[in-house]
Design a protein around this motif. Sequence first.
Motif, PDB file in Angstrom:
ATOM      1  N   TYR A   1       2.365   7.296   7.598  1.00 41.73           N
ATOM      2  CA  TYR A   1       0.557   6.514   7.629  1.00 41.73           C
ATOM      3  C   TYR A   1      -0.151   7.879   8.173  1.00 41.73           C
ATOM      4  O   TYR A   1      -1.142   7.351   7.449  1.00 41.73           O
ATOM      5  N   GLN A   2       0.301   8.493   8.570  1.00 37.74           N
ATOM      6  CA  GLN A   2      -1.085   9.735   9.089  1.00 37.74           C
ATOM      7  C   GLN A   2      -1.110  10.533   7.823  1.00 37.74           C
ATOM      8  O   GLN A   2      -1.989  10.570   7.458  1.00 37.74           O
ATOM      9  N   ARG A   3       0.278  11.077   6.719  1.00 36.80           N
ATOM     10  CA  ARG A   3      -0.508  11.347   5.522  1.00 36.80           C
ATOM     11  C   ARG A   3      -1.527  10.812   4.593  1.00 36.80           C
ATOM     12  O   ARG A   3      -2.011  11.177   3.959  1.00 36.80           O
ATOM     13  N   PHE A   4      -1.017   9.576   4.857  1.00 39.09           N
ATOM     14  CA  PHE A   4      -1.387   8.851   3.672  1.00 39.09           C
ATOM     15  C   PHE A   4      -3.415   8.439   4.475  1.00 39.09           C
ATOM     16  O   PHE A   4      -4.614   7.914   3.250  1.00 39.09           O
ATOM     17  N   SER A   5      -3.652   8.116   5.365  1.00 37.96           N
ATOM     18  CA  SER A   5      -4.923   8.046   6.015  1.00 37.96           C
ATOM     19  C   SER A   5      -6.004   8.475   5.431  1.00 37.96           C
ATOM     20  O   SER A   5      -6.800   7.945   5.057  1.00 37.96           O
ATOM     21  N   ALA A   6      -6.478   9.855   5.025  1.00 40.79           N
ATOM     22  CA  ALA A   6      -7.731  10.322   4.579  1.00 40.79           C
ATOM     23  C   ALA A   6      -7.720   9.903   3.317  1.00 40.79           C
ATOM     24  O   ALA A   6      -8.616   9.851   2.948  1.00 40.79           O
TER      25      ALA A   6
ATOM     26  N   SER B   1      -1.004 -12.054   1.378  1.00 39.13           N
ATOM     27  CA  SER B   1       0.562 -11.384   1.123  1.00 39.13           C
ATOM     28  C   SER B   1       0.422  -9.998   0.509  1.00 39.13           C
ATOM     29  O   SER B   1       2.151  -9.419   0.534  1.00 39.13           O
ATOM     30  N   VAL B   2       0.138  -9.560  -0.960  1.00 40.68           N
ATOM     31  CA  VAL B   2       0.489  -8.025  -1.438  1.00 40.68           C
ATOM     32  C   VAL B   2       0.560  -6.857  -1.215  1.00 40.68           C
ATOM     33  O   VAL B   2       1.125  -6.358  -0.939  1.00 40.68           O
ATOM     34  N   TRP B   3      -1.118  -6.744  -0.806  1.00 45.51           N
ATOM     35  CA  TRP B   3      -1.082  -5.909   0.006  1.00 45.51           C
ATOM     36  C   TRP B   3      -0.736  -5.350   0.788  1.00 45.51           C
ATOM     37  O   TRP B   3      -0.889  -4.680   0.847  1.00 45.51           O
ATOM     38  N   ALA B   4      -0.602  -6.369   1.919  1.00 42.67           N
ATOM     39  CA  ALA B   4      -0.595  -6.252   3.271  1.00 42.67           C
ATOM     40  C   ALA B   4       1.284  -5.788   2.917  1.00 42.67           C
ATOM     41  O   ALA B   4       1.693  -4.919   3.322  1.00 42.67           O
ATOM     42  N   ARG B   5       2.039  -6.421   2.221  1.00 42.30           N
ATOM     43  CA  ARG B   5       3.590  -5.344   1.843  1.00 42.30           C
ATOM     44  C   ARG B   5       3.535  -3.935   1.418  1.00 42.30           C
ATOM     45  O   ARG B   5       3.377  -3.446   1.708  1.00 42.30           O
ATOM     46  N   PHE B   6       2.743  -3.822   0.135  1.00 42.74           N
ATOM     47  CA  PHE B   6       2.827  -2.583  -0.602  1.00 42.74           C
ATOM     48  C   PHE B   6       1.449  -1.247   0.504  1.00 42.74           C
ATOM     49  O   PHE B   6       1.659  -0.452  -0.453  1.00 42.74           O
ATOM     50  N   ALA B   7       1.318  -1.871   0.995  1.00 39.08           N
ATOM     51  CA  ALA B   7       0.289  -0.578   2.034  1.00 39.08           C
ATOM     52  C   ALA B   7       1.306  -0.269   2.868  1.00 39.08           C
ATOM     53  O   ALA B   7       1.386   0.601   3.108  1.00 39.08           O
ATOM     54  N   GLN B   8       2.997  -0.866   3.210  1.00 39.85           N
ATOM     55  CA  GLN B   8       3.765  -0.581   3.872  1.00 39.85           C
ATOM     56  C   GLN B   8       4.702   0.319   2.535  1.00 39.85           C
ATOM     57  O   GLN B   8       4.643   0.426   1.544  1.00 39.85           O
ATOM     58  N   PRO B   9       5.378   1.365   3.339  1.00 40.11           N
ATOM     59  CA  PRO B   9       6.447   1.817   1.893  1.00 40.11           C
ATOM     60  C   PRO B   9       7.181   0.803   1.307  1.00 40.11           C
ATOM     61  O   PRO B   9       7.629   0.284   1.539  1.00 40.11           O
ATOM     62  N   SER B  10       6.915   1.405  -0.319  1.00 38.32           N
ATOM     63  CA  SER B  10       8.272   0.966  -0.799  1.00 38.32           C
ATOM     64  C   SER B  10       8.898   1.259  -1.715  1.00 38.32           C
ATOM     65  O   SER B  10       8.539   3.251  -2.233  1.00 38.32           O
ATOM     66  N   ARG B  11       9.896   1.364  -2.900  1.00 39.19           N
ATOM     67  CA  ARG B  11      10.128   2.131  -4.146  1.00 39.19           C
ATOM     68  C   ARG B  11      10.218   1.168  -5.535  1.00 39.19           C
ATOM     69  O   ARG B  11      10.146   0.275  -5.409  1.00 39.19           O
ATOM     70  N   LEU B  12      10.021   2.425  -6.562  1.00 42.18           N
ATOM     71  CA  LEU B  12       9.851   1.916  -7.832  1.00 42.18           C
ATOM     72  C   LEU B  12      11.034   2.603  -7.781  1.00 42.18           C
ATOM     73  O   LEU B  12      11.556   3.337  -8.653  1.00 42.18           O
TER      74      LEU B  12
ATOM     75  N   ASP C   1     -15.690   2.723  15.280  1.00 40.24           N
ATOM     76  CA  ASP C   1     -16.043   4.284  15.280  1.00 40.24           C
ATOM     77  C   ASP C   1     -15.318   4.546  16.798  1.00 40.24           C
ATOM     78  O   ASP C   1     -14.987   3.966  17.710  1.00 40.24           O
ATOM     79  N   GLY C   2     -14.734   5.430  16.318  1.00 44.16           N
ATOM     80  CA  GLY C   2     -14.040   6.117  16.952  1.00 44.16           C
ATOM     81  C   GLY C   2     -12.027   5.938  17.256  1.00 44.16           C
ATOM     82  O   GLY C   2     -11.697   6.805  18.428  1.00 44.16           O
ATOM     83  N   GLU C   3     -12.297   5.268  16.615  1.00 40.71           N
ATOM     84  CA  GLU C   3     -10.744   4.751  16.042  1.00 40.71           C
ATOM     85  C   GLU C   3     -10.177   5.839  15.613  1.00 40.71           C
ATOM     86  O   GLU C   3     -10.253   6.226  14.215  1.00 40.71           O
ATOM     87  N   ALA C   4      -8.875   6.019  16.107  1.00 37.90           N
ATOM     88  CA  ALA C   4      -7.520   7.299  15.533  1.00 37.90           C
ATOM     89  C   ALA C   4      -7.052   6.352  13.843  1.00 37.90           C
ATOM     90  O   ALA C   4      -7.217   4.886  14.458  1.00 37.90           O
ATOM     91  N   PRO C   5      -7.031   7.055  12.972  1.00 39.24           N
ATOM     92  CA  PRO C   5      -6.198   6.542  12.044  1.00 39.24           C
ATOM     93  C   PRO C   5      -5.457   5.267  11.897  1.00 39.24           C
ATOM     94  O   PRO C   5      -5.151   4.119  11.417  1.00 39.24           O
ATOM     95  N   LEU C   6      -4.364   5.959  13.194  1.00 44.39           N
ATOM     96  CA  LEU C   6      -3.064   5.134  13.380  1.00 44.39           C
ATOM     97  C   LEU C   6      -3.352   4.161  13.961  1.00 44.39           C
ATOM     98  O   LEU C   6      -2.584   2.994  13.512  1.00 44.39           O
TER      99      LEU C   6
END
Length: 286
Positions: free
Chosen positions: A197-202, A116-127, A158-163
């Motif tokens: 999400y591309q920026r956050f991937s690596a 519940s929590v980590w699925a939400r905050f892996a997405q954008p949020s604001r403090l 294996d071979g899966e693109a980050p997005l």
Amino acid sequence: MSDLIDLVRAELSTPVDPRVAAMAQAIAAEYPGSARAVLFYGSCLRMSELDGLMLDFYLIVSDYGDAYPKRWMAAANRLIPPNVFPFAHRGLIAKYAVLSESDFHRLNGPETRNVSVWARFAQPSRLVWAVDDTARDRAIAAVARAAPTLLAAAGKVDGEAPLDWWRRAFALTYSVELRAERAGRAQSVVDADADRYQRFSAPAIAAIPAAARSGAWARRRIEGKALSIARLAKASLTYAGGIDYLAWKINRHAGTKIEIKPWQRRWPLIAAVTLVPRLIKGGAIR
């Protein structure tokens, strides 16, 4: 991890509509001496729309015992976190979930199978509010755990693109909760801000602990659906006007016109259980 912390700090610090900041401050003011931070997330953030919608916040407190004058409310928050409450401020409406600093840190990490929590905050949020720099830094550090936890739980292919990894991970989390999610939801979440999400991937991938375990999704689904029902039952008791809120969610998602009867207001827990099938069918629980 430092690269990820920097990205999370910058994202959480992105300015928001002044009305959001004012509401966050007003929520914190309801908990003098215990409020530590307030985070804004959800569809209103993604769509940049506020009027006529329900805003979503998380209130982080120092301790449940300090936050509530009633011991049973603290016990409920500790036993089945979070407690959720409605709020209105200057013509806007919202709901906010309450977590302690320690629970917010834990629930953003791999210590829990609960998505519940980590699925939400892996997405954008604001403090949008913090009582001091220490509280701000702790909130940032907790949120920075979410993305590595999400990707690690999904497991590397294996071979899966980050997005595609992000899309598959979110699809798995949606399958866990008691919600009939429309097809393509996980993809739309990522595609709405693919550059982010591309920026956050690596950095997020690099921050995955070496001992992180993936899988256990069958068990997560069983536990997640049971937990959703338990939270629903609890909300009928702790959420002021909770039955009305549940009816509103069903009507919004399923296109129904449910009206709460007097007996349902008198016995909200029983009423909540009778509404569960409609909540599932309408996709109203998340």
